[in-house]
Structure formats: structure tokens, C-alpha cells
Design an enzyme around this catalytic site. Structure first.
Site, mmCIF file in Angstrom:
data_model
loop_
_atom_site.group_PDB
_atom_site.id
_atom_site.type_symbol
_atom_site.label_atom_id
_atom_site.label_comp_id
_atom_site.label_asym_id
_atom_site.label_seq_id
_atom_site.Cartn_x
_atom_site.Cartn_y
_atom_site.Cartn_z
ATOM 1 N N GLU A 6 1.027 -1.690 -0.513
ATOM 2 C CA GLU A 6 0.116 0.077 -0.203
ATOM 3 C C GLU A 6 0.659 1.222 -0.364
ATOM 4 O O GLU A 6 0.482 2.362 -0.327
ATOM 5 C CB GLU A 6 -1.179 -0.041 1.047
ATOM 6 C CG GLU A 6 -1.932 0.956 1.593
ATOM 7 C CD GLU A 6 -2.683 1.390 0.548
ATOM 8 O OE1 GLU A 6 -3.400 0.384 0.282
ATOM 9 O OE2 GLU A 6 -3.465 2.229 0.464
ATOM 10 N N ASP A 7 1.781 1.339 0.562
ATOM 11 C CA ASP A 7 2.426 2.544 0.819
ATOM 12 C C ASP A 7 4.662 2.925 0.330
ATOM 13 O O ASP A 7 4.941 3.881 0.190
ATOM 14 C CB ASP A 7 2.955 2.326 2.768
ATOM 15 C CG ASP A 7 1.314 2.952 3.222
ATOM 16 O OD1 ASP A 7 0.017 2.964 2.786
ATOM 17 O OD2 ASP A 7 1.247 2.582 4.448
#
Ligand code: MN
Length: 500
Positions: free
Chosen positions: A42-43
């Protein structure tokens, strides 16, 4: 590297905490690694393929499951419902996704302080409505309480403060009070049953959670001081001999400085709760303090704290795992049948039964139902047709209506009639998915036949005008009619929109 969270801490504290919590729950190594990596896709620029190459396919799948869920935590009811549905889908594949998600949520709740107020409220609301019941249903009671406590703090700060004020006024220093009471309980056992006092593993003391205090008093509009179980003392014995529990109880009851409150006595050892919970509960007064005392062995303690989770975390209990997955799958299939988003929201809340009751059939068979189940739920639990034709029942020899709420250990005989049919208002009081599905299925079918009849009514004159009345008689046999009828008989109400 060097990235900070909103709270100012290094980012790594978050995945590290999640992994740490998973490890302390006894989860396996794949799950712990996935906990550490749960936000990487996700990051960061890390890909699932890279994770798979380094840590294996299972870890990658878990990370993928958690990542896909992340996007869906958006406030709107509809989106929440969607997120929850997704969560369950992933869980059916691998239950560990739910653990990671729950502990991710717990750590986010623990660090919610640095968020904007509206965000705090939104996230807390979601936690209280979904994640806490989910933790409860999974049997992880400490997690449920933790999530509730934090949500309550952000959602109802005034109620939180009023309880806090009450407790400080009443107990001044609650920890000192707990300490004193634990000592007293130990004294009572040492005095009256010295042999068993050597087997005491630990005596715990706790103040009832703020959220439970709020819920118990707000519902009945009672004052905080009316609660007699704000202080809880728990005696855990290192012995699997249940007689030792009774000896501890006897020692406490005969201690001259305690006044026993008989009405608070419950023996869940001779009569375990349907979920397997065992303990002796008793209440005593000491000076100005009321306390609820629970007595149990280490084995009972583990089941009480971790419930089902203890089965699949500690042992590889395939049977229990299957049961949980079965439950999730049944929720899932129910969800697709239920009507609309709001219906789904309500369903999901009731699909997470908290307590269970056992009901006897006239033959003495036992049927387990969620708390709050009615006569009608019971009828549907036995058989769909019995539910559809249910008129009422005889409960412990007394006639009652179909919406009568059953109590644990009731004996129920259903009264049915072929002339009875399901009605839509039945949906207002049944609590089990099985009942809801049968009722909805029936109503849908009836709705459809009404649509078909109406359509035929309109078409008939048209056929007659063109002198094809005979053809009209066989319209239902025409190829494609059923399909068209299906299309046109779909209810078009807002609430029934499909959203998956
Ligand atoms: Mn996270």
C-alpha cells in the site's frame, strides 16, 4: 525509511506493534511476517511478487488480503458494508487476514489521538459497530473490550468523563482498592482452605470497562452506583480438579469479613455456557465495596479469555477452524441473498451472535440459537416449511405467539398450519439468518407471481385485439418467457439494489 506517522513516531512502530500483537497471541510465523509487511504494498514501491519471492506465497496472499481491505474503510454506510463483506470474503480464504486486520485496527485506535476529531469519531464508530463485534464473535474477548473502550472514549467523551469522575469519587485510588480486595480474598482462602491456597495461580483485580458501565446503566437508565459488579476479582487456580474451585468458593463464602450476595451466585462449572465458558461467579460485600468474584482453573481461564481463538492459535484445531470458516461462509451467502445495503448492515450485526441459548425440542433434542431468538427462529431452525407455516408455540407448557423471545433451556413445541404464510413484518423480529432467508425467499417468490399475474392481465387484451387469444394461453410455455418474467419481476425499490 525515516518516515513518520501522524503521531510523530517513526512509521515502523506501527507494523512492528501489529506483528508484536500477533506474536503475543500465538499466531504462526507467516502471519507475523505478514503483520510486519501489511502496509508495504500500500505505502511503498514493494510489490507482491517481491514479497512472494522472499517470504513465500502464503505471506504474499495475506498481505494482498489486508491491502485490498485498506481502501475500503471509508465512512459511508454503504462503503462500510462493502468493506465488511470483503473482509469476510478474504477470511473465508484465510482466517489470518482477519487477525491482522483486527490488530491493525487496534493499533490504529491506540494511536488515534493525533487524528482530527471528525476522523477520530468516524474510525471509532466503525470500530464499535464492526470490529468489536467481530472480535467478540471470533472469541477474542480482550480485543473486543480494548476496541470498545477506545471507541467509547472518542465517541462519547462526556459519558466517559462522567464515569471517570464517578470512579475517582467512589474509589479515590482504584488500584489501591483492588490491591486491598485481592489481599482479602487471598486471606479468606488461606484461612479456610490452606491446601488450596497453595494452588492459587493468580488473583486478578479489575474495574469494569467504562463502555460496559455505560451500556449497563444507559439501557435501563440506572445510576452507576446501582452496579454491583464494577469491581471484579478473579481467582485462577493451577489445578484441573474442579473440586478446588468449589473449595475456594466455600472459603470465600465462609469468611467472616465478607457478606455474601446470594443473588449474584452462578455456577457455570456444573452448567457451562453453550460457548464452553466455565467459572463460578459469586458476589460479596466487604466494607463499602461490592465485588464480583470469578473462580476458575487455568484451562477455563484460557477459554474464557480467548474463546475459539485459543483453539486455532495454540493447537492446529482443524475442526474449530472449519466451524469458523463455515460460519463466515454462511454469513457470506446470506449477505448476497439479503436485500440492499441497509438490510445487509442490519444482518451483519445480527449475524454476529454474541451469546447463545440452547432450546429443547419436545423429543429432547437440543438446538442452539443466538440470544434474542424467537419462536419463529426456532421453527425455521428445525425446518424451512415449519417456519413458513408456524402459528405459535407451546413453551414450557404455555401458549405463546410467534414473536415470543425464547430463553435458555426452554422446551418448545411448534404449532403450525398449512394455511399460514410468511409475512413481511416477520422480518422485524426474527434474528437468525436462516429465518430471514426463508421469509425473503418466500416474499420474493410471491412478489414475482404477482408481477406475472399483473403482466398477463395487461397483455391479454392485446392478444385478444389481434385475435391470438389461444397463443396467450400458452404464453408461459414460450421459450424465454421465464427469463423475461425474471427480468421484469425484479423489485425496483431503492433498498434492493445489488452492490457487489
Ligand atoms: Mn496498518
Amino acid at each position: 525509511m525515516g518516515v513518520l506517522r501522524k503521531s510523530g513516531e517513526p512509521y515502523i512502530t506501527h507494523p512492528y506493534s501489529v506483528a508484536y500483537l500477533l506474536a503475543s497471541m500465538g499466531m504462526d510465523h507467516e502471519c507475523i511476517i505478514a503483520g510486519l509487511l501489511h502496509d508495504t504494498v500500500e505505502d511503498t514501491t514493494t510489490t507482491l511478487d517481491e514479497i512472494s519471492a522472499i517470504f513465500g506465497n502464503k505471506v504474499a496472499q495475506l498481505v494482498d488480503g489486508v491491502t485490498k481491505l485498506t481502501h475500503l474503510n471509508i465512512g459511508k454506510e454503504e462503503k462500510q458494508a462493502h468493506a465488511f463483506k470483503k473482509l469476510i470474503t478474504f477470511a473465508a480464504d484465510d482466517i489470518r487476514v482477519i487477525f491482522i486486520k483486527l490488530l491493525d485496527r487496534l493499533h490504529n485506535m491506540m494511536t488515534l489521538e493525533s487524528m482530527r476529531e471528525d476522523k477520530q469519531k468516524r474510525i471509532s464508530d466503525e470500530t464499535l459497530r464492526f470490529y468489536a463485534p467481530l472480535a467478540h464473535r471470533m472469541g477474542i474477548y480482550w480485543l473486543k473490550e480494548e476496541l470498545e473502550a477506545l471507541s467509547f472514549f472518542y465517541l462519547m467523551p462526556e459519558n466517559w468523563r462522567s464515569i471517570d469522575n464517578f470512579l475517582t469519587q467512589k474509589y479515590k485510588d482504584p488500584n489501591a482498592v483492588l490491591h486491598q480486595l485481592k489481599e482479602k480474598v487471598l486471606d479468606s482462602v488461606t484461612l479456610n482452605s490452606p491446601r488450596v491456597s497453595n494452588k492459587i495461580h493468580k488473583i486478578y483485580g479489575r474495574i469494569k470497562s467504562f463502555y460496559s458501565i455505560y451500556r449497563k446503566t444507559a439501557k435501563k437508565n440506572h445510576s452507576y452506583s446501582s452496579l454491583h459488579d464494577i469491581i471484579g476479582i478473579r481467582v485462577v487456580i493451577d489445578s484441573e480438579n474442579i473440586d478446588d474451585c468449589y473449595l475456594v468458593m466455600a472459603a470465600i463464602h465462609s469468611f467472616p469479613e465478607f457478606t455474601v450476595m446470594n443473588e449474584r451466585f452462578k455456577d457455570y462449572i456444573s452448567m457451562p455456557k453453550p460457548n464452553g465458558y466455565m467459572s463460578i461467579h459469586t458476589g460479596v460485600r466487604y466494607k463499602g465495596y461490592f465485588m464480583e468474584i470469578q473462580i476458575r482453573t487455568i484451562g477455563m481461564h484460557r477459554i474464557a479469555e480467548e474463546g475459539n481463538a485459543s483453539h486455532w492459535a495454540y493447537k492446529e484445531d482443524a475442526d474449530q477452524k472449519d466451524k469458523t470458516i463455515q460460519w463466515l461462509q454462511s454469513v457470506l451467502s446470506d449477505v448476497t441473498e439479503s436485500g440492499g445495503v441497509l438490510g445487509f448492515m442490519k444482518d451483519i450485526e445480527t449475524a454476529l451472535p454474541l451469546e447463545k441459548i440452547s432450546i429443547f425440542t419436545p423429543r429432547g433434542d437440543l438446538i442452539t440459537l443466538p440470544e434474542g431468538a424467537t419462536v419463529l427462529d426456532f421453527a425455521y431452525a428445525i425446518h424451512g416449511d415449519l417456519g413458513n407455516t408456524c402459528l405459535g408455540a407451546t413453551v414450557n407448557g404455555k401458549l405463546v405467539p410467534i414473536y415470543y423471545k425464547l430463553k435458555n433451556k426452554d422446551e418448545v413445541e411448534i404449532d403450525a398450519s398449512k394455511r399460514q404464510v410468511p409475512r413481511s413484518d416477520w422480518l422485524n423480529f426474527v434474528v437468525t439468518q436462516k429465518a430471514k432467508n426463508y421469509i425473503r425467499r418466500y416474499l420474493k417468490k410471491r412478489e414475482k407471481s404477482i408481477y406475472i399475474a399483473k403482466a398477463k392481465e395487461k397483455l391479454k387484451p392485446l392478444f385478444e385485439t389481434v385475435n391470438r387469444a389461444n397463443d396467450f394461453e400458452r404464453i408461459e410455455e414460450l421459450e424465454g418467457f421465464r427469463h423475461i418474467a425474471d427480468l421484469y419481476s425484479l423489485p425496483k425499490k431503492e433498498g434492493s439494489r445489488s452492490f457487489f
